[in-house]
Write an enzyme that holds these catalytic residues in place. Sequence first.
Site, PDB file in Angstrom:
ATOM      1  N   CYS A  34       2.026   0.101   5.453  1.00  0.00           N
ATOM      2  CA  CYS A  34       2.556   1.427   5.093  1.00  0.00           C
ATOM      3  C   CYS A  34       1.736   2.029   3.952  1.00  0.00           C
ATOM      4  CB  CYS A  34       4.018   1.327   4.661  1.00  0.00           C
ATOM      5  SG  CYS A  34       5.136   0.707   5.930  1.00  0.00           S
ATOM      6  N   CYS A  75       5.785  -2.693   2.044  1.00  0.00           N
ATOM      7  CA  CYS A  75       5.016  -2.808   3.295  1.00  0.00           C
ATOM      8  C   CYS A  75       3.531  -2.500   3.075  1.00  0.00           C
ATOM      9  CB  CYS A  75       5.628  -1.857   4.325  1.00  0.00           C
ATOM     10  SG  CYS A  75       4.652  -1.638   5.817  1.00  0.00           S
TER      11      CYS A  75
END
Length: 104
Positions: free
Chosen positions: A32, A29
């Site tokens: 993230c 991600c």
Amino acid sequence: MEVVVTNENFESLKNGELPVAVDFWAEWCGPCKMIGPIISQLAEEYDGKLVVGKCNVEECEDIAAEFGIRNIPTILFFKNGVIVDKFVGAANKATLQAKFESVL
């Protein structure tokens, strides 16, 4: 303090004495990875006031499913075992810090 959330320690973590911020993330991600260093900084700055947990959604699928995590990063804020706030998506440090402050 930053703690790795596992299926084994999650219940005791969220029901602990201090408020808890759980960052739901995954290795692949991009957003993230963007907020990861900010979350780590905040974990150090709020040590003793708030516990910061990192929950890899691929390793803890049951926890992510329990809370309906569909988008990451998602940060859930717990007090006394109950969700008191939620933040979805990437943000700058000031925005995340304001969220941390709101649960103290």
